[in-house]
Design a protein around this motif. Structure first.
Motif, PDB file in Angstrom:
ATOM      1  N   ILE A   1     -89.767  43.079 -57.519  1.00 61.58           N
ATOM      2  CA  ILE A   1     -90.733  42.909 -58.615  1.00 61.58           C
ATOM      3  C   ILE A   1     -91.447  44.228 -58.900  1.00 61.58           C
ATOM      4  CG2 ILE A   1     -92.857  41.739 -59.316  1.00 61.58           C
ATOM      5  CD1 ILE A   1     -91.920  39.360 -57.605  1.00 61.58           C
ATOM      6  N   ALA A   2     -91.848  44.940 -57.837  1.00 62.38           N
ATOM      7  CA  ALA A   2     -92.528  46.224 -58.012  1.00 62.38           C
ATOM      8  C   ALA A   2     -91.628  47.221 -58.736  1.00 62.38           C
ATOM      9  CB  ALA A   2     -92.951  46.781 -56.651  1.00 62.38           C
ATOM     10  N   VAL A   3     -90.343  47.244 -58.389  1.00 56.22           N
ATOM     11  CA  VAL A   3     -89.394  48.144 -59.041  1.00 56.22           C
ATOM     12  C   VAL A   3     -89.265  47.810 -60.534  1.00 56.22           C
ATOM     13  CG1 VAL A   3     -86.939  48.733 -59.205  1.00 56.22           C
ATOM     14  CG2 VAL A   3     -88.069  48.725 -56.981  1.00 56.22           C
ATOM     15  N   VAL A   4     -89.138  46.519 -60.848  1.00 57.67           N
ATOM     16  CA  VAL A   4     -89.005  46.097 -62.244  1.00 57.67           C
ATOM     17  C   VAL A   4     -90.245  46.486 -63.045  1.00 57.67           C
ATOM     18  CG1 VAL A   4     -88.897  44.078 -63.765  1.00 57.67           C
ATOM     19  CG2 VAL A   4     -87.360  44.234 -61.805  1.00 57.67           C
ATOM     20  N   LEU A   5     -91.435  46.256 -62.496  1.00 55.93           N
ATOM     21  CA  LEU A   5     -92.674  46.610 -63.194  1.00 55.93           C
ATOM     22  C   LEU A   5     -92.770  48.117 -63.406  1.00 55.93           C
ATOM     23  CD1 LEU A   5     -95.293  44.226 -61.531  1.00 55.93           C
ATOM     24  CD2 LEU A   5     -94.569  44.226 -63.926  1.00 55.93           C
ATOM     25  N   TYR A   6     -92.400  48.888 -62.393  1.00 58.57           N
ATOM     26  CA  TYR A   6     -92.438  50.348 -62.534  1.00 58.57           C
ATOM     27  C   TYR A   6     -91.526  50.790 -63.673  1.00 58.57           C
ATOM     28  CZ  TYR A   6     -91.786  55.301 -61.536  1.00 58.57           C
ATOM     29  OH  TYR A   6     -91.723  56.665 -61.647  1.00 58.57           O
ATOM     30  N   LEU A   7     -90.310  50.287 -63.695  1.00 54.93           N
ATOM     31  CA  LEU A   7     -89.341  50.701 -64.711  1.00 54.93           C
ATOM     32  C   LEU A   7     -89.753  50.248 -66.109  1.00 54.93           C
ATOM     33  CD1 LEU A   7     -86.027  49.994 -62.757  1.00 54.93           C
ATOM     34  CD2 LEU A   7     -87.009  52.239 -63.308  1.00 54.93           C
ATOM     35  N   LEU A   8     -90.333  49.051 -66.209  1.00 53.61           N
ATOM     36  CA  LEU A   8     -90.766  48.547 -67.510  1.00 53.61           C
ATOM     37  C   LEU A   8     -91.909  49.381 -68.096  1.00 53.61           C
ATOM     38  CD1 LEU A   8     -90.645  44.669 -67.034  1.00 53.61           C
ATOM     39  CD2 LEU A   8     -89.305  46.011 -68.663  1.00 53.61           C
ATOM     40  N   ASN A   9     -92.637  50.093 -67.243  1.00 53.00           N
ATOM     41  CA  ASN A   9     -93.742  50.925 -67.694  1.00 53.00           C
ATOM     42  C   ASN A   9     -93.401  52.413 -67.608  1.00 53.00           C
ATOM     43  OD1 ASN A   9     -96.315  49.090 -68.145  1.00 53.00           O
ATOM     44  ND2 ASN A   9     -95.252  48.266 -66.365  1.00 53.00           N
ATOM     45  N   SER A  10     -92.099  52.706 -67.626  1.00 58.79           N
ATOM     46  CA  SER A  10     -91.623  54.091 -67.596  1.00 58.79           C
ATOM     47  C   SER A  10     -90.787  54.370 -68.844  1.00 58.79           C
ATOM     48  CB  SER A  10     -90.788  54.330 -66.334  1.00 58.79           C
ATOM     49  OG  SER A  10     -89.521  53.674 -66.447  1.00 58.79           O
ATOM     50  N   ASP A  11     -90.155  55.524 -68.856  1.00 57.01           N
ATOM     51  CA  ASP A  11     -89.282  55.884 -69.975  1.00 57.01           C
ATOM     52  C   ASP A  11     -87.935  55.176 -69.916  1.00 57.01           C
ATOM     53  OD1 ASP A  11     -91.217  57.592 -70.966  1.00 57.01           O
ATOM     54  OD2 ASP A  11     -90.456  59.320 -69.839  1.00 57.01           O
ATOM     55  N   ALA A  12     -87.733  54.322 -68.922  1.00 57.15           N
ATOM     56  CA  ALA A  12     -86.452  53.607 -68.801  1.00 57.15           C
ATOM     57  C   ALA A  12     -86.226  52.651 -69.966  1.00 57.15           C
ATOM     58  CB  ALA A  12     -86.407  52.831 -67.471  1.00 57.15           C
ATOM     59  N   VAL A  13     -87.315  52.178 -70.584  1.00 54.30           N
ATOM     60  CA  VAL A  13     -87.196  51.276 -71.731  1.00 54.30           C
ATOM     61  C   VAL A  13     -87.905  51.910 -72.926  1.00 54.30           C
ATOM     62  CG1 VAL A  13     -87.011  49.174 -70.352  1.00 54.30           C
ATOM     63  CG2 VAL A  13     -89.259  50.002 -71.018  1.00 54.30           C
ATOM     64  N   PRO A  14     -87.373  51.694 -74.126  1.00 56.37           N
ATOM     65  CA  PRO A  14     -87.933  52.364 -75.316  1.00 56.37           C
ATOM     66  C   PRO A  14     -89.249  51.765 -75.789  1.00 56.37           C
ATOM     67  CG  PRO A  14     -86.105  50.934 -75.944  1.00 56.37           C
ATOM     68  CD  PRO A  14     -86.138  50.939 -74.449  1.00 56.37           C
ATOM     69  N   LYS A  15     -89.558  50.548 -75.391  1.00 50.82           N
ATOM     70  CA  LYS A  15     -90.783  49.895 -75.847  1.00 50.82           C
ATOM     71  C   LYS A  15     -91.697  49.626 -74.656  1.00 50.82           C
ATOM     72  CE  LYS A  15     -88.569  47.544 -79.759  1.00 50.82           C
ATOM     73  NZ  LYS A  15     -88.280  46.234 -80.398  1.00 50.82           N
ATOM     74  N   PRO A  16     -92.992  49.913 -74.777  1.00 45.64           N
ATOM     75  CA  PRO A  16     -93.910  49.676 -73.658  1.00 45.64           C
ATOM     76  C   PRO A  16     -94.033  48.186 -73.341  1.00 45.64           C
ATOM     77  CG  PRO A  16     -95.128  50.206 -75.661  1.00 45.64           C
ATOM     78  CD  PRO A  16     -93.681  50.443 -75.963  1.00 45.64           C
ATOM     79  N   ASN A  17     -94.252  47.891 -72.086  1.00 44.89           N
ATOM     80  CA  ASN A  17     -94.413  46.500 -71.672  1.00 44.89           C
ATOM     81  C   ASN A  17     -95.745  45.960 -72.165  1.00 44.89           C
ATOM     82  OD1 ASN A  17     -92.955  44.485 -70.321  1.00 44.89           O
ATOM     83  ND2 ASN A  17     -94.272  44.624 -68.521  1.00 44.89           N
ATOM     84  N   ALA A  18     -95.748  44.720 -72.636  1.00 45.26           N
ATOM     85  CA  ALA A  18     -96.983  44.108 -73.134  1.00 45.26           C
ATOM     86  C   ALA A  18     -97.961  43.897 -71.989  1.00 45.26           C
ATOM     87  CB  ALA A  18     -96.675  42.777 -73.806  1.00 45.26           C
ATOM     88  N   THR A  19     -99.250  43.957 -72.322  1.00 43.20           N
ATOM     89  CA  THR A  19    -100.289  43.783 -71.300  1.00 43.20           C
ATOM     90  C   THR A  19    -100.158  42.440 -70.598  1.00 43.20           C
ATOM     91  OG1 THR A  19    -101.817  45.178 -72.557  1.00 43.20           O
ATOM     92  CG2 THR A  19    -102.779  43.731 -70.892  1.00 43.20           C
ATOM     93  N   LEU A  20     -99.902  41.377 -71.379  1.00 44.57           N
ATOM     94  CA  LEU A  20     -99.781  40.044 -70.787  1.00 44.57           C
ATOM     95  C   LEU A  20     -98.599  39.988 -69.816  1.00 44.57           C
ATOM     96  CD1 LEU A  20    -100.911  37.187 -70.733  1.00 44.57           C
ATOM     97  CD2 LEU A  20     -99.386  36.608 -72.639  1.00 44.57           C
ATOM     98  N   ALA A  21     -97.488  40.649 -70.178  1.00 38.33           N
ATOM     99  CA  ALA A  21     -96.325  40.671 -69.283  1.00 38.33           C
ATOM    100  C   ALA A  21     -96.640  41.424 -68.000  1.00 38.33           C
ATOM    101  CB  ALA A  21     -95.137  41.311 -69.994  1.00 38.33           C
ATOM    102  N   ASN A  22     -97.394  42.516 -68.123  1.00 36.22           N
ATOM    103  CA  ASN A  22     -97.790  43.265 -66.931  1.00 36.22           C
ATOM    104  C   ASN A  22     -98.712  42.452 -66.033  1.00 36.22           C
ATOM    105  OD1 ASN A  22     -96.398  45.704 -67.154  1.00 36.22           O
ATOM    106  ND2 ASN A  22     -97.899  46.570 -68.571  1.00 36.22           N
ATOM    107  N   VAL A  23     -99.654  41.745 -66.658  1.00 42.94           N
ATOM    108  CA  VAL A  23    -100.578  40.910 -65.882  1.00 42.94           C
ATOM    109  C   VAL A  23     -99.807  39.826 -65.126  1.00 42.94           C
ATOM    110  CG1 VAL A  23    -102.448  39.208 -66.059  1.00 42.94           C
ATOM    111  CG2 VAL A  23    -102.576  41.353 -67.358  1.00 42.94           C
ATOM    112  N   GLY A  24     -98.868  39.181 -65.833  1.00 46.44           N
ATOM    113  CA  GLY A  24     -98.046  38.167 -65.177  1.00 46.44           C
ATOM    114  C   GLY A  24     -97.234  38.746 -64.035  1.00 46.44           C
ATOM    115  N   GLY A  25     -96.657  39.933 -64.251  1.00 47.33           N
ATOM    116  CA  GLY A  25     -95.863  40.573 -63.212  1.00 47.33           C
ATOM    117  C   GLY A  25     -96.682  40.956 -61.994  1.00 47.33           C
ATOM    118  N   VAL A  26     -97.860  41.522 -62.243  1.00 46.78           N
ATOM    119  CA  VAL A  26     -98.737  41.889 -61.119  1.00 46.78           C
ATOM    120  C   VAL A  26     -99.184  40.641 -60.363  1.00 46.78           C
ATOM    121  CG1 VAL A  26    -100.974  42.882 -60.509  1.00 46.78           C
ATOM    122  CG2 VAL A  26     -99.515  44.045 -62.169  1.00 46.78           C
ATOM    123  N   GLY A  27     -99.469  39.556 -61.106  1.00 45.32           N
ATOM    124  CA  GLY A  27     -99.847  38.303 -60.450  1.00 45.32           C
ATOM    125  C   GLY A  27     -98.750  37.800 -59.532  1.00 45.32           C
ATOM    126  N   ILE A  28     -97.492  37.848 -60.007  1.00 46.33           N
ATOM    127  CA  ILE A  28     -96.367  37.413 -59.180  1.00 46.33           C
ATOM    128  C   ILE A  28     -96.192  38.339 -57.987  1.00 46.33           C
ATOM    129  CG2 ILE A  28     -93.859  37.084 -59.129  1.00 46.33           C
ATOM    130  CD1 ILE A  28     -94.005  36.278 -62.034  1.00 46.33           C
TER     131      ILE A  28
END
Length: 440
Positions: free
Chosen positions: A360-387
């Motif tokens: 989960i930590a790896v996925v969150l890191y990559l979603l908030n890096s240059d690996a994806v062209p669109k930034p991760n939504a705040t709600l998605a980040n909150v859900g990910g950190v909660g998990i």
């Protein structure tokens, strides 16, 4: 919303088109709806009544969020997760992820095969060891011969049948609606932490998270299929897996009272309690769940190993096909393992639960890096950190429970695994913080 491009050719918002084209998340759902999850649900219901129903509901929601994040990473990047980790974190990190996945999925494969063989033996009367060899050959022929689409079709059919079987068994069993409603209030009974970890660990698991980028690539999905991929996750994890979990839990909480029952034993115990119909529905549901989980779990280690070695991840690449065939055949010894499967599932859940926070930590890191062209939504980040926080806390409780009786080979292995991955998570968080500070 217009028409979606890409290979699926479905129109956005067309439910019928979505239903016909969905699939990759159902393979993940087939693994989630397996004997390990079932053992935890039976133990929870038989041991604590309805009091952990809220955990069952939470597991379906958490599993959906985790799978959505994995889907988003794979779809927006267009690459496998191991390639992304190697590109943006380095080769050592990629190897940690590969080892994490192979260990968790490999141990699970043996115990799942034992469950499949045991159920087959119970239904047919043929020795479980013979069934272990038969199912290994079926895996080899089906997966290495026909590839991913064969698995996807089988997973959708089996999961749908399994859900129907368990829903039918829940209608046969008398359920105390008032007590069930009370179980929606979050409380954790004494000695319930490990069981709760098992329930959540079945829905939020490293194998489910890491496989998703590869199954979507096998279907040829890209960013234009975002709506379909989201629908796929919700239908399989929130709806199908949620109904599966709730039905099994309610049956166990209503009529079973022995938390030490095996999955097969629980099905057999229903006969004298509520009649043979419930027994056979439960047993057939268990068989279908075990078979679908066995197939889904088989493809995960070959996916990550092939990706790390730079090979193709479809049967068109003979090297990947050989990996798939080898892992299918190596599952056969699971049917020869002695002892009760419920105890062996503890190891599977421990390794899976311990490995999941890192994924989960790896996925969150990559979603908030240059690996994806669109930034991760705040709600998605909150859900990910909660998990991440919940899975991390449950993993810590699980490990603490395992070593409470003294550090032996089994508990020591789990502890060492947990320490290595725990340090990796801390280093990864520190790396992200430093990068954010330098950018600011």
């Amino acid at each position: 919303m217009g028409e979606m491009t890409g290979e699926t050719g479905v129109q956005s918002g067309t439910a019928r088109g979505y239903l016909s084209e969905m699939g990759p998340s159902w393979v993940a759902g087939a693994i989630a709806a397996g004997p390990a999850s079932m053992a935890s649900l039976i133990t929870a219901g038989a041991g604590f009544g309805y009091s952990l129903l809220w955990v069952v509901l939470l597991s379906a929601v958490a599993g959906t969020v985790a799978q959505y994040l994995a889907m988003r990473l794979g779809l927006l990047s267009g690459q496998g997760i191991v390639t992304l980790v190697e590109s943006y974190l380095g080769e050592s990190w990629a190897w940690i992820l590969v080892v994490d996945v192979v260990v968790a999925a490999g141990v699970a494969q043996l115990v799942i095969m034992k469950t499949v063989a045991s159920v087959s033996a119970t239904i047919t009367g043929i020795d479980a060891r013979i069934w272990g060899v038969i199912w290994a050959v079926i895996l080899l022929a089906g997966l290495a011969g026909r590839g991913y689409r064969f698995l996807e079709l089988a997973a959708k059919a089996l999961v749908a049948a399994v859900v129907l079987a368990f829903v039918a068994s829940a209608f046969i069993v008398p359920i105390d609606a008032g007590s069930a409603v009370q179980g929606l209030i979050p409380t954790l009974p004494s000695n319930g932490a490990l069981v709760a970890a098992g329930i959540l660990g079945g829905a939020v698991h490293i194998t489910l998270i890491t496989m998703h980028s590869y199954t979507m690539r096998a279907r040829g999905w890209d960013e234009s299929d975002y709506g379909l991929a989201t629908f796929d996750v919700i239908a399989s994890m929130l709806v199908a897996f949620g109904i599966y979990s709730i039905s099994i839990f309610l049956v166990a909480a209503s009529v079973l009272s022995d938390p030490n029952l095996t999955t097969v034993g629980a099905a057999q115990a229903l006969g004298p309690l509520v009649g043979p119909n419930a027994k056979w529905l439960f047993l057939l549901g268990l068989g279908g769940a075990a078979v679908s989980t066995l197939g889904g779990n088989t493809i995960v280690p070959p996916f990550v190993v092939a990706d790390k070695l730079g090979w193709g991840t479809t049967v068109e690449d003979s090297r990947y096909r050989a990996l798939l065939a080898a892992f299918a055949l190596l599952s056969a010894p699971g049917a020869f393992i002695g002892g009760q499967v419920i105890g062996q599932l503890v190891l599977v859940l421990a390794l899976g639960t311990v490995g999941t926070p890192f994924a989960i930590a790896v996925v969150l890191y990559l979603l908030n890096s240059d690996a994806v062209p669109k930034p991760n939504a705040t709600l998605a980040n909150v859900g990910g950190v909660g998990i991440l926080l919940v899975s991390g806390a449950l993993a810590a409780n699980f490990v603490r429970g395992q070593i409470a009786g003294g550090v032996e080979l089994l508990s020591g292995t789990v502890l060492a695994f947990a320490v290595i991955l725990g340090v990796a998570i801390v280093v990864l968080i520190g790396k992200y913080v430093r990068e954010e500070v330098s950018v600011a």
